[in-house]
Write an enzyme that holds these catalytic residues in place. Structure first.
Site, short mmCIF file in Angstrom:
data_model
loop_
_atom_site.label_atom_id
_atom_site.label_comp_id
_atom_site.label_asym_id
_atom_site.label_seq_id
_atom_site.Cartn_x
_atom_site.Cartn_y
_atom_site.Cartn_z
N GLU A 297 0.82 -1.21 0.00
CA GLU A 297 0.00 0.00 0.00
C GLU A 297 0.85 1.26 0.00
OE1 GLU A 297 -2.75 2.28 -0.68
OE2 GLU A 297 -3.48 0.26 -0.24
N ASP A 301 1.03 4.07 -3.02
CA ASP A 301 0.63 5.46 -2.79
C ASP A 301 1.74 6.44 -3.15
OD1 ASP A 301 -1.74 4.44 -1.89
OD2 ASP A 301 -1.39 4.84 0.22
N SER A 518 -7.45 2.42 -3.52
CA SER A 518 -6.24 2.95 -2.91
C SER A 518 -5.23 3.35 -3.98
CB SER A 518 -5.61 1.91 -1.97
OG SER A 518 -5.33 0.72 -2.66
#
Length: 601
Positions: A297, A301, A518
């Site tokens: 994650e 990002d 995400s």
């Protein structure tokens, strides 16, 4: 003509009426919840186990701050862009002295003195660390260790707590008590990619997006890269500055660490001019950035948000807290959910990134409404200061649609155990911008390998800025559609969307394909950072809270998505339609058009 926001149609968050405290007031339940589905009572925590209580005091002038928020965010208002300073915001959210006195007297009656507590800069939050035994006495409650058999996590919580009756008006919320939410990353479908190096200079043919006429490399239908997004969203050729008054931030939780070596390899593949640049690391409450444990994650990002916005200064926040409790340890490291710690930290900072993206969340019903309202108010403070906040809308469609649209597990926690669509939090908050997911490039459609989170909040009423758009969508629905499954008067989300699948990132030195909203939120954040650069270089203020602009003017700079749905809760969910819809919002950005819109906002 879209209506002006000068007249507010609904309050953002309710403020209780104040009354004076009395001595020796009897206790009365302040809050009671049912444990969310999936949590079972496990055991009793040791009485000397310490817990950090956070006490939120009412903000009697929040309505004034809310008015400021709408006026400085409304492109039709004369005050548009005239954001408040940190000190001005703190003055508006400060509690009444009577509330401070009442809470301090209550704490002192339990042997807790001023030197044992800490205050937020506005003094609207009080934090103290005490043994569970004392917390149970102060709150007239019993804590238990709760277990989630699916995740294997344990938390220390209670299902109700009480306060002296005459203290109720002086306290909004106390946590951790009834808060069962566990913020998780909104990502899915992680698969190993082709080990072959990516050559962004080798074209495999082109595709033309019929909605925009933009030409995109054909490989973008299979693999999303920084150049793909620049082509698809019309920012190719725009060169931003590295001015210090603009920055972009990414939040990290749950042991998700952003690896700098992976970032360099990603840049070498997809953004060669960014090689040897990096990000500023900020530790929140002791958070680390362990370079030996790269996170899927965190890498997703930072690689795409910073890759799209280079050379705009970049920041990565790391906040610890996962899991919060181990039942065989007397003093675990943290009983708070980490999101509170991050909000506390950023509200105390003078200088912040102008764009911040968060890819974590949970079901709205796992969050007590009192806490949700305080988060709403805290994030509104950031919007009033000129910060744009982007949140992933979730990957479960209208509830549980990640991989099984026929599942029937969307149950309410109100004791009735009814089937109902389950909105996501914090995406459902009215003071943030929620981002849904799309896929394919000619044309773009709502993502289908998972389902873009979207729907209507059960906590927050529909804000005035989206009344026209959401009302139009609901009027077009066939009468009786999903009657009783959603709150038609609630805040609709997402607001906008971006690509959300087949993103090529680097993790541990190897390419990985990853999907989820995400990916969509940091993508949008990258483009908002570019728009802020465009405004700042022309001596205009940053965009700040985006939604009033989006719903009044900015929607014209988004490409409407016309195909797809977001299954869940035994249904096919909501359909994508012309205009705003609770799957992709107003659609995906066209930077070239948005540049002109923000210049004359």
């Amino acid at each position: 003509m879209r209506p002006s926001l000068r007249i507010l149609l609904a309050l953002l968050c309710a403020i209780p009426t104040l009354s004076l405290p009395a001595q020796d007031s009897p206790y009365e339940v302040k809050e009671r919840v049912r444990p969310p589905h999936g949590w079972i009572q496990h055991s009793k925590p040791p009485p000397d186990h310490t817990i950090s209580l956070r006490i939120g005091l009412p903000q009697p002038n929040f309505g004034v701050l809310e008015t400021h928020l709408y006026e400085v965010s409304d492109p039709n208002h004369s005050r548009y862009g005239q954001h408040l300073s940190k000190e001005e915001v703190e003055e508006l959210v400060a509690p009444h002295p009577e509330s401070l006195n009442a809470v301090n007297e209550w704490l002192a009656s339990h042997g807790i003195q001023e030197e044992d507590i800490s205050h937020s800069p506005a003094r609207d939050w009080i934090t103290l660390t005490i043994p569970i035994g004392l917390a149970e006495k102060m709150l007239d409650t019993k804590y238990h260790v709760w277990m989630n058999p699916t995740t294997g996590d344990y938390i220390v919580r209670t299902t109700s707590y009480s306060l002296p009756i005459d203290l109720h008006d002086h306290v909004d919320v106390i946590q951790p008590t009834t808060m069962f939410a566990q913020f998780k990353p909104y990502r899915s479908f992680i698969v190993k990619s082709d080990e072959k190096p990516l050559d962004i200079n080798t074209a495999l043919g082109t595709l033309t997006n019929p909605a925009t006429g933009l030409v995109v490399d054909a490989s973008c239908n299979d693999t999303i890269t920084v150049p793909c997004l620049a082509q698809l969203y019309n920012s190719t050729g725009y060169i931003p500055s590295a001015r210090p008054d603009n920055a972009i931030g990414i939040t990290g939780y749950l042991g998700e660490y952003a690896n700098t070596a992976d970032l360099q390899q990603f840049y070498a593949e997809q953004r060669p001019d960014a090689v040897n640049s990096s990000f500023k690391f900020i530790s929140v409450n002791g958070g680390i950035n362990n370079q030996s444990e790269p996170g899927y994650e965190a890498n997703l990002d930072v690689q795409f948000a910073f890759g799209l916005s280079h050379p705009i200064p970049a920041t990565f926040y790391s906040t610890p807290g996962s899991p919060p409790f181990q039942p065989d340890v007397n003093t675990p490291t943290n009983t708070n959910e980490p999101y509170s710690d991050w909000i506390d930290f950023v509200l105390s900072q003078e200088n912040l990134p102008l764009t911040i993206s968060t890819s974590y969340g949970d079901d709205e019903q796992t969050v007590p409404q009192s806490y949700a309202q305080r988060v709403c108010q805290d994030l509104a403070q950031l919007g009033t200061r000129g910060i744009s906040l982007l949140f992933s809308s979730g990957d479960n469609g209208v509830g549980d649609g990640e991989s099984n649209p026929t599942a029937q597990s969307c149950f309410t926690n109100d004791g009735k155990n009814q089937t109902q669509f389950i909105p996501a939090f914090p995406a459902s908050i009215v003071s943030v911008t929620a981002v849904g997911g799309t896929e394919n490039v000619a044309p773009e459609v709502a993502v289908s390998r998972f389902y873009s989170g979207g729907g209507f909040s059960n906590y927050f009423p529909r804000p005035s800025y989206q009344d026209e758009a959401v009302s139009g969508y609901l009027k077009a629905l066939k009468p009786g559609t999903y009657e009783g499954l959603y709150n038609a008067s609630g805040r609709g989300y997402p607001d906008i969307a971006a690509q959300g699948d087949r993103f090529r990132i680097i993790v541990g030195g190897s390419p990985v394909s990853i999907g989820g909203t995400s990916a969509s939120a940091p993508t949008i954040a990258g483009f908002i950072a570019l728009l802020n650069d465009y405004r700042l270089t022309r001596s205009l203020p940053p965009l700040g809270f985006l939604n009033p602009f989006i719903y009044q003017k900015g929607y014209a700079g988004f490409t409407d998505i016309l195909s797809g749905h977001n299954s869940g809760c035994g249904t096919t969910g909501f359909n994508v339609t012309k205009g705003w819809d609770p799957v992709t919002g107003f659609g995906t950005p066209n930077f070239g058009i948005l540049k002109d819109l923000v210049l004359y906002a």
